[in-house]
Design a protein around this motif. Structure first.
Motif, mmCIF file in Angstrom:
data_model
loop_
_atom_site.group_PDB
_atom_site.id
_atom_site.type_symbol
_atom_site.label_atom_id
_atom_site.label_comp_id
_atom_site.label_asym_id
_atom_site.label_seq_id
_atom_site.Cartn_x
_atom_site.Cartn_y
_atom_site.Cartn_z
ATOM 1 N N TRP A 208 41.072 58.669 124.690
ATOM 2 C CA TRP A 208 41.665 57.894 123.592
ATOM 3 C C TRP A 208 40.588 57.087 122.870
ATOM 4 N N PHE B 180 45.551 63.867 116.891
ATOM 5 C CA PHE B 180 45.433 62.472 117.316
ATOM 6 C C PHE B 180 45.516 61.551 116.101
ATOM 7 N N HIS C 43 42.797 68.821 118.883
ATOM 8 C CA HIS C 43 43.000 67.456 119.387
ATOM 9 C C HIS C 43 42.815 66.374 118.325
ATOM 10 N N PHE D 25 46.223 63.478 125.875
ATOM 11 C CA PHE D 25 46.817 62.691 124.792
ATOM 12 C C PHE D 25 48.249 62.289 125.143
ATOM 13 N N SER E 42 38.266 59.273 120.917
ATOM 14 C CA SER E 42 38.932 59.756 119.701
ATOM 15 C C SER E 42 38.982 58.683 118.631
#
Length: 309
Positions: free
Chosen positions: A301, A138, A134, A197, A304
């Protein structure tokens, strides 16, 4: 999500990447395939090259990447196959890859991944599977946002797995500091993150002409993975396991990246070249509601962004 609204296509589990890209012209289109030197990444890149795309294999092993690029060029007749170094858990590597990219990007396929690894953390303290599957992707997609926007109509493909059914993103303990480490729960969490995502990126980037979808490629006989995909738990359940060739496994990725049937479609999860319905308890089919939850997607989000800041 109602079943009547699910996207369907003429393709199915037996379709290959070549089948779904047949008749599609990708001349002057630029594509990146992470993990393009092994498994379904190879066949994903090959199908894009067959259709005329300028393909970059983003790989950890440059020598392996060069061998694959030469093979793809030889089998497709397309010499526009390049190789670039990318280590998804190395922030400087991702930054260098992004900095070296010039011009528009039409297709980004976040294909690379690790599965059921021993308990390992990155230098920043993130669990390895979450960081690789991930966070690295990202950072890559966000870094390439302007290039995707410049394409005018770009697609991002996030390779997830039915493994997402094993676990939501456990925001209170993403890194397994408070609970015993379980490699398959960690894998499942990272694959749920791949879908979330797609949900949030599609929402944020729709006005930029960028759509993002996620998929399960299926059970593929590839080195190092085949033995992991059938666990004792799955055997005991008696569920049928249908193995796909790498060419069949790449089909859904290539469909999402290229098919006009998906124009303007984003934030969805596909299996066997068709959008998946809701998960049916007791099976490995469908998509978990937590993987499409817009609140969880927005939360992930922000987590991240914070992790990479």
């Amino acid at each position: 999500m109602s079943e009547t609204s699910l996207i369907t296509t003429p393709f199915d589990a037996s379709s290959t990447a070549s089948d779904v890209v047949a008749g599609i012209d990708l001349t002057n289109r630029r594509a990146i395939v992470t993990g393009g030197a092994s498994g379904i990444g190879i066949e994903t890149a090959r199908a894009l090259a067959e259709a005329g795309a300028h393909v970059t294999l983003a790989v950890r092993d440059l020598e392996a990447g060069k061998r694959v690029a030469e093979d793809i060029a030889a089998t497709t007749g397309n010499q526009l196959v390049e190789v670039a170094l990318l280590n998804l858990i190395d922030r400087s590597s991702v930054a260098s890859f992004v900095a070296s990219w010039d011009g528009p990007l039409h297709i980004l396929i976040n294909n690379a991944g690790v599965m059921a690894t021993p308990e390992t953390r990155t230098p920043e303290g993130w669990e390895l599977q979450f960081a690789t599957n991930h966070l690295g992707h990202f950072a890559l997609a966000n870094g390439l946002h302007d290039a995707l926007m410049a394409a005018g109509s770009a697609r991002v493909v996030s390779v997830s797995s039915a493994g997402h059914l094993r676990s939501p993103v456990v925001f209170d303990d993403i890194n397994f500091l408070l609970r015993p480490y379980d490699p398959f729960l960690a894998y499942g969490q990272s694959k749920t993150a791949n879908i979330l995502f797609a949900v949030e990126a599609s929402k944020r980037w729709a006005d930029d002409g960028i759509t993002v979808n996620a998929l399960m490629p299926g059970a593929i006989h590839t080195p190092g993975v085949a033995g992991l995909q059938i666990t004792a738990e799955q055997r005991a359940s008696g569920q049928d396991f249908v193995w796909k060739t790498p060419q069949q496994g790449a089909a859904t990725s290539v469909l999402l990246a290229t098919s006009p049937l998906l124009d303007g479609i984003g934030g969805r999860y596909f299996v066997d070249c068709n959008e998946a319905g809701p998960h049916v308890p007791g099976t490995r089919t469908g998509v978990a509601s937590y993987a499409l939850d817009p609140e969880a997607a927005a939360h992930l989000w922000q987590v991240s962004i914070d992790a990479l800041s």
